[in-house]
Motif scaffolding. Structure first.
Motif, PDB file in Angstrom:
ATOM      1  N   VAL A 352       0.841  -1.205   0.000  1.00  0.00           N
ATOM      2  CA  VAL A 352       0.000   0.000   0.000  1.00  0.00           C
ATOM      3  C   VAL A 352       0.878   1.257   0.000  1.00  0.00           C
ATOM      4  O   VAL A 352       0.609   2.215  -0.733  1.00  0.00           O
ATOM      5  N   VAL A 353       1.936   1.260   0.796  1.00  0.00           N
ATOM      6  CA  VAL A 353       2.841   2.418   0.830  1.00  0.00           C
ATOM      7  C   VAL A 353       3.459   2.641  -0.555  1.00  0.00           C
ATOM      8  O   VAL A 353       3.527   3.779  -1.042  1.00  0.00           O
ATOM      9  N   HIS A 354       3.894   1.583  -1.199  1.00  0.00           N
ATOM     10  CA  HIS A 354       4.466   1.707  -2.541  1.00  0.00           C
ATOM     11  C   HIS A 354       3.425   2.187  -3.554  1.00  0.00           C
ATOM     12  O   HIS A 354       3.731   3.007  -4.421  1.00  0.00           O
ATOM     13  N   GLU A 355       2.200   1.668  -3.443  1.00  0.00           N
ATOM     14  CA  GLU A 355       1.158   2.071  -4.384  1.00  0.00           C
ATOM     15  C   GLU A 355       0.768   3.541  -4.181  1.00  0.00           C
ATOM     16  O   GLU A 355       0.428   4.235  -5.145  1.00  0.00           O
ATOM     17  N   ILE A 356       0.830   4.024  -2.936  1.00  0.00           N
ATOM     18  CA  ILE A 356       0.583   5.451  -2.683  1.00  0.00           C
ATOM     19  C   ILE A 356       1.605   6.286  -3.444  1.00  0.00           C
ATOM     20  O   ILE A 356       1.267   7.275  -4.099  1.00  0.00           O
ATOM     21  N   GLN A 357       2.879   5.876  -3.379  1.00  0.00           N
ATOM     22  CA  GLN A 357       3.924   6.599  -4.106  1.00  0.00           C
ATOM     23  C   GLN A 357       3.695   6.533  -5.615  1.00  0.00           C
ATOM     24  O   GLN A 357       3.827   7.542  -6.313  1.00  0.00           O
ATOM     25  N   ARG A 358       3.378   5.339  -6.100  1.00  0.00           N
ATOM     26  CA  ARG A 358       3.211   5.178  -7.544  1.00  0.00           C
ATOM     27  C   ARG A 358       2.014   5.961  -8.055  1.00  0.00           C
ATOM     28  O   ARG A 358       2.105   6.708  -9.032  1.00  0.00           O
ATOM     29  N   PHE A 359       0.884   5.797  -7.384  1.00  0.00           N
ATOM     30  CA  PHE A 359      -0.359   6.360  -7.901  1.00  0.00           C
ATOM     31  C   PHE A 359      -0.417   7.875  -7.722  1.00  0.00           C
ATOM     32  O   PHE A 359      -0.897   8.589  -8.603  1.00  0.00           O
ATOM     33  N   PHE A 413       1.990  -4.621  -6.312  1.00  0.00           N
ATOM     34  CA  PHE A 413       3.217  -4.984  -5.598  1.00  0.00           C
ATOM     35  C   PHE A 413       3.065  -6.290  -4.809  1.00  0.00           C
ATOM     36  O   PHE A 413       3.800  -6.531  -3.854  1.00  0.00           O
ATOM     37  N   LEU A 414       2.105  -7.117  -5.212  1.00  0.00           N
ATOM     38  CA  LEU A 414       1.886  -8.402  -4.531  1.00  0.00           C
ATOM     39  C   LEU A 414       1.820  -9.522  -5.553  1.00  0.00           C
ATOM     40  O   LEU A 414       1.292  -9.337  -6.654  1.00  0.00           O
ATOM     41  N   ASP A 415       2.359 -10.693  -5.181  1.00  0.00           N
ATOM     42  CA  ASP A 415       2.194 -11.846  -6.065  1.00  0.00           C
ATOM     43  C   ASP A 415       0.902 -12.570  -5.706  1.00  0.00           C
ATOM     44  O   ASP A 415       0.152 -12.137  -4.820  1.00  0.00           O
ATOM     45  N   LYS A 416       0.641 -13.691  -6.372  1.00  0.00           N
ATOM     46  CA  LYS A 416      -0.639 -14.396  -6.170  1.00  0.00           C
ATOM     47  C   LYS A 416      -0.784 -14.970  -4.764  1.00  0.00           C
ATOM     48  O   LYS A 416      -1.900 -15.248  -4.319  1.00  0.00           O
ATOM     49  N   ASP A 417       0.342 -15.101  -4.040  1.00  0.00           N
ATOM     50  CA  ASP A 417       0.298 -15.611  -2.668  1.00  0.00           C
ATOM     51  C   ASP A 417       0.298 -14.501  -1.622  1.00  0.00           C
ATOM     52  O   ASP A 417       0.380 -14.778  -0.423  1.00  0.00           O
TER      53      ASP A 417
END
Length: 490
Positions: A352-359, A413-417
């Protein structure tokens, strides 16, 4: 017989056609792009705008390396992850120069780190990086400063008792205090009016970036520097920051350099003395002031703005907020001190932290590079002095790299697991020789501040409010529109 007016018109047309044809000959040697015209280059076709979305639209027409013209100056634009990465890393030294444009030259005078180039930039950056590492950058010592400020921030939100508040100032105050502790050796209280003034000045600086008057200054510096307007007020804001820095340096000078330097100013003053006999030394008080200004601006605005977006996204996505809180409770409980290393056990929170930066993608346009020697860039020969603009934002929105680039989705930023996976196109700190020197500190701050806030509070809109505006405001960084939220203690 022709009149004087007709002669002048004919002469103007002749000069225009001559210069137009000359531009067309020049552009044949460069990557494709819109047709340039004398004086304005391609600015007329761009409606005098220059932003990341416009550049991405142009890339669809001209390809991921194309040329724009600012007057007679060609600007080579790199768009998309692959072009940005290859362009900045295949010959990184060749494109390590910094374009010090007229406005930024008036502001920082080519000194410091961020707006310097050549020998000055190399010496100042090398010293800053070495000193920050000595002071704990990338180590647990500096992480303690972040944890301390996160606790102050949580206490402040708790004191509001769930009432509506604008989170922007407390966020920037806490983030700024981390770099203040490193550079000045102490933090500033929330009631310090001088520090309030500095933060307000910093915010005005970033809001001016990319504005109409900013563009006007860059095109007509000889005129704008003689006219009143918002550009004059913004330059005075930078003077406020410089005066604040000089005051702190003066306090250090008066007390004398300790046997064991405690902060960045101590180390710099000591190094000035050690290098005073070196003929090419750039270590002096002016470069110290501008380097500290760069550390303060770079270490405050971008991180606090990203956190500001993060809280807004949590309000807009309560299901994601709840999932983060459940993971934090399950792994850390309610009292354990949060460390940066904990991100390895908190894959969803980290995603989530990474997606905040990306988005949020807060860099509106970014800083252009300059070729320091003749080079080859993605197959095109470029002369020394050519401006190269890597559109970093386009890497974070590249449809070839992200499943849903225009949607907020931690699954990027997550795999299927459910395990965290890093992504090569994640370049919010730039790439190559000009990569952000505070990257590790920013990553640490974002994770620790965000995790502490989400563990302590649930964020929601005030009663009666229903609209959430996630469109950015244009500026040096892309800010969310002012908003108020409630931090409900958990």
């Amino acid at each position: 017989m022709l009149t004087i007016g007709e002669v002048l018109i004919a002469l103007a047309v002749f000069l225009f056609v001559t210069q137009f044809l000359k531009l067309q000959r020049l552009r044949r040697r460069l990557p494709p792009g819109p047709i340039p015209f004398p004086v304005f280059g391609t600015l007329i076709q761009l409606n005098f705008q220059f932003n990341r979305d416009l550049l991405m639209k142009l890339a669809k027409i001209h390809g991921n390396i194309f040329t724009l013209w600012f007057g007679w100056a060609p600007v080579i634009v790199l768009n998309g992850y692959q072009a940005v990465k290859d362009g900045m890393t295949m010959h990184p030294e060749d494109v390590s120069g910094r374009l010090v444009s007229p406005f930024f030259r008036a502001m920082a005078k080519g000194k410091g780190i961020m707006l310097a180039t050549g020998h000055t930039w190399k010496q100042q950056r090398r010293f800053a990086l070495r000193t920050l590492r000595t002071l704990g950058l990338g180590k647990r010592g500096l992480e303690h400063r972040v944890q301390e400020e996160a606790c102050y921030l949580v206490d402040f939100f708790a004191s509001v008792k769930g009432k509506p508040l604008d989170p922007s100032f407390p966020l920037v105050h806490s983030v700024s205090n981390v770099i203040c502790a490193v550079v000045f050796g102490h933090r500033f209280s929330r009631d310090d009016e001088t520090f309030h003034e500095v933060i307000r000045a910093m915010e005005r600086l970033f809001k001016f970036g990319g504005s109409f008057f900013h563009h006007l200054y860059e095109i007509f510096p000889w005129l704008m520097c003689r006219l009143p307007g918002p550009h004059k007020k913004v330059l005075s804001c930078y003077d406020v920051l410089s005066s604040f820095t000089r005051r702190e340096i003066s306090m250090h000078t008066e007390r004398g350099t300790p046997d064991e330097p405690q902060d960045f100013i101590d180390f710099y003053l000591d190094h000035i003395e050690k290098s005073k006999d070196e003929p090419r030394s750039t270590y002096n008080e002016d470069n110290m002031v501008y380097s500290i200004n760069d550390l303060f601006l770079g270490g405050s605005e971008t991180t606090s703005t990203t956190l500001n977006w993060g809280l807004l996204y949590m309000v807009a996505n309560p299901d994601i907020q709840e999932k983060v809180q459940k993971e934090l409770d399950a792994v850390l409980g309610r009292s354990q001190l949060i460390c940066y290393e904990d991100r390895r056990e908190l894959p969803y929170t980290n995603a989530v932290v990474h997606e905040i930066q990306r988005f949020s993608n807060i860099i509106s346009v970014g800083m252009p590079r300059v070729c320091v020697r003749n080079t080859i860039l993605l197959g095109f020969p470029l002369k020394k002095g050519t401006i190269v603009f890597p559109n970093i934002a386009s890497s974070l929105y590249d449809p070839e790299q992200w499943e849903a680039p225009r949607q907020f989705n931690p699954g990027h930023f997550l795999d299927k697991d459910g395990n965290f996976v890093s992504q090569q196109a994640f370049l919010p700190f730039s790439i190559g020789h000009r990569v952000c020197l505070g990257e590790h500190l920013a990553r640490t701050e974002l994770f620790i501040f965000f995790a502490n806030l989400l563990r302590a509070f649930t964020f929601q809109l005030p009663e009666g409010a229903t609209k959430i505006n996630t469109e950015p405001m244009q500026g040096g960084t892309l800010q969310p529109h002012p908003y108020r939220i409630c931090a409900i203690p958990r």
